[in-house]
Design an enzyme around this catalytic site. Sequence first.
Site, mmCIF file in Angstrom:
data_model
loop_
_atom_site.group_PDB
_atom_site.id
_atom_site.type_symbol
_atom_site.label_atom_id
_atom_site.label_comp_id
_atom_site.label_asym_id
_atom_site.label_seq_id
_atom_site.Cartn_x
_atom_site.Cartn_y
_atom_site.Cartn_z
ATOM 1 N N SER A 73 33.461 55.330 58.048
ATOM 2 C CA SER A 73 34.472 54.287 58.188
ATOM 3 C C SER A 73 33.992 53.151 59.079
ATOM 4 O O SER A 73 34.195 51.973 58.774
ATOM 5 C CB SER A 73 35.764 54.887 58.757
ATOM 6 O OG SER A 73 36.345 55.782 57.833
ATOM 7 N N SER A 124 32.531 58.539 48.684
ATOM 8 C CA SER A 124 32.826 58.042 50.028
ATOM 9 C C SER A 124 34.128 57.251 50.040
ATOM 10 O O SER A 124 34.929 57.374 50.980
ATOM 11 C CB SER A 124 31.672 57.173 50.543
ATOM 12 O OG SER A 124 31.360 56.144 49.624
ATOM 13 N N ASN A 160 37.029 59.843 49.954
ATOM 14 C CA ASN A 160 37.077 60.979 50.877
ATOM 15 C C ASN A 160 36.662 60.685 52.314
ATOM 16 O O ASN A 160 37.012 61.456 53.218
ATOM 17 C CB ASN A 160 36.196 62.112 50.345
ATOM 18 C CG ASN A 160 36.664 62.629 48.999
ATOM 19 O OD1 ASN A 160 37.774 63.123 48.873
ATOM 20 N ND2 ASN A 160 35.840 62.497 47.978
ATOM 21 N N TYR A 161 35.902 59.611 52.545
ATOM 22 C CA TYR A 161 35.367 59.386 53.889
ATOM 23 C C TYR A 161 35.747 58.046 54.507
ATOM 24 O O TYR A 161 35.572 57.854 55.711
ATOM 25 C CB TYR A 161 33.834 59.504 53.865
ATOM 26 C CG TYR A 161 33.351 60.912 53.640
ATOM 27 C CD1 TYR A 161 33.373 61.855 54.662
ATOM 28 C CD2 TYR A 161 32.886 61.314 52.401
ATOM 29 C CE1 TYR A 161 32.938 63.157 54.456
ATOM 30 C CE2 TYR A 161 32.456 62.620 52.173
ATOM 31 C CZ TYR A 161 32.481 63.533 53.203
ATOM 32 O OH TYR A 161 32.063 64.822 52.998
ATOM 33 N N LEU A 162 36.235 57.111 53.708
ATOM 34 C CA LEU A 162 36.535 55.777 54.227
ATOM 35 C C LEU A 162 38.032 55.624 54.458
ATOM 36 O O LEU A 162 38.830 55.785 53.523
ATOM 37 C CB LEU A 162 36.055 54.709 53.239
ATOM 38 C CG LEU A 162 34.551 54.692 52.951
ATOM 39 C CD1 LEU A 162 34.227 53.637 51.915
ATOM 40 C CD2 LEU A 162 33.767 54.440 54.233
#
Length: 583
Positions: free
Chosen positions: A416, A537, A540-542
């Site tokens: 992020s 990403s 799930n990750y940002l």
Amino acid sequence: MKKLKLYCVIIGNALNRRQSLFSFMFKRKERYTDGVKWKFLEHKGPVFAPPYEPLPSNVKFYYDGKHMKLSPQAEEVATFFAKMLDHEYTTKDIFRKNFFKDWKKEMTSEERSKITDLKKCNFTEMSDYFKAQAEARKSKTKEDKLKIKEENERMLQEYGFCVMDNHKERIANFRIEPPGLFRGRGDHPKMGMLKRRIRPEDIIINCSKDSKHPVPPPGRKWKEVRHDNKVTWLVSWTENIQGSIKYIMLNPSSRIKGEKDWQKYETARRLKKCVDRIRNQYREDWKSKEMRIRQRAVALYFIDKLALRAGNEKEEGETADTVGCCSLRVEHIKLYPENDGQEFVVEFDFLGKDSIRYYNKVPVEKRVFKNLQLFMENKEPDDDLFDRLNTSILNKHLQELMDGLTAKVFRTYNASITLQQQLKELTNVEENIPAKILSYNRANRAVAILCNHQRAPPKTFEKSMQNLQTKIDAKRDQLADAKRELKSAKADAKVRRDEKSKKYVSKAVQRIEEQLMKLEVQATDREENKQIALGTSKLNYLDPRISVAWCKKMGIPIEKIYNKTQREKFAWAIDMAEEDYEF
């Protein structure tokens, strides 16, 4: 009228979910510590894959040049291979070996005695039949397509929703995956193995005791019916390839999913507040007198700096030689005091999650380099690099550093923060929308590279790029013609003083230039991302609030970044984020 009522119900449920979600976020300050719990859960259970339909008699299988009639079980598995005949997978030795081994298990004893060499098998007629079926589906009439759409909608209304604590919630994947051949990612050692058909006897149902329980198909029974309100899955089963548990879950847009997403990103934001303290501590630990503390500190440095996964213990029987940070072996790294003008370089080369190769050369701090030399002393290539460390030890330490901290939180935080920094560096508010979206995708690509989210180039990549290039060439020709016309119009304007005609042609040139730029940006974007999976990403990750805030600041419609499903998943972020949002 029925459709209107249905839409009103759906909108009403969406508003209820939204209201409940924001009530959770803003009125309830406490976090869940023991997982999400529900009081009531009712659903209809899964929809199973349709039974196998034998091939028409005119579609034949040949072995060693001769027609051979297969038993139904053997024929079904053969069709799985036939459907993939043009795919690169079926050229790989490990895929063919695994398929043939599992296929023979489904054959009769007579078939096994005759079919001994996959190279002598001819699946061409089967393959052609399925290609024709695919074309026929594409060319269905509007009436036929409407019937299919109505049937899918009927199934959705019957099986695609559940009731959880007085809320009607959408279910994500109520259909059981049909049998087929396992593909895996990367060079997975189990590719080509048979994914067996899931039956009611494989299924565990989870619902309330006081609910109307799902009914199994006639003459069948569930493996188990349980009432566990500490989990949010509705149905589970164990797949046969890797022995992993599969679930039917709520849709990402559901209230509980939204709450869990929000919690995940809030945990990463809490890490931001104390990450400097944690980094200072593991740097100090590099000098510890205890080897276990040094190893833990170097591993944590890699998890932080390179977004490596911690690495879990593999299940018994797992054949893929995949590792994470804690399970790295000496053979997975090489040390270079100097390399390509940089000092203290570490070269990583190992198979990570899903057998995706992780290869990276990265300069590290001198003390990290010296510690790695120490960890490797007097060890064989297959010895553990961090022999005093495992994931349990690391996770316990992370919990001591910050409540709720895991290696994945580091990945979420670094992903992020990287996106936010890249967006600031790459985007210009004065640019047009295509250029801004290219910058966004480049920022996202930096995150995907950090997290090692690779993919094989799409099968149709070269063809789609050729088609795009043809469009670009045609647009360039059109622009050249328009510029010649503009030049002529300018000359006419001087003689006839016809400014109106000149302005019209000038606007046409400008419009074509914008269209050409859009196509060229699209080509650049596709080429840069052909081997990078941006979706993992992004979903799930940002922290989605970063993307939403950027869209608001840059004047970009959110639809350009998130599709309809993604917008439903991140509805909470779309409503919360402001232009000045800082992760």
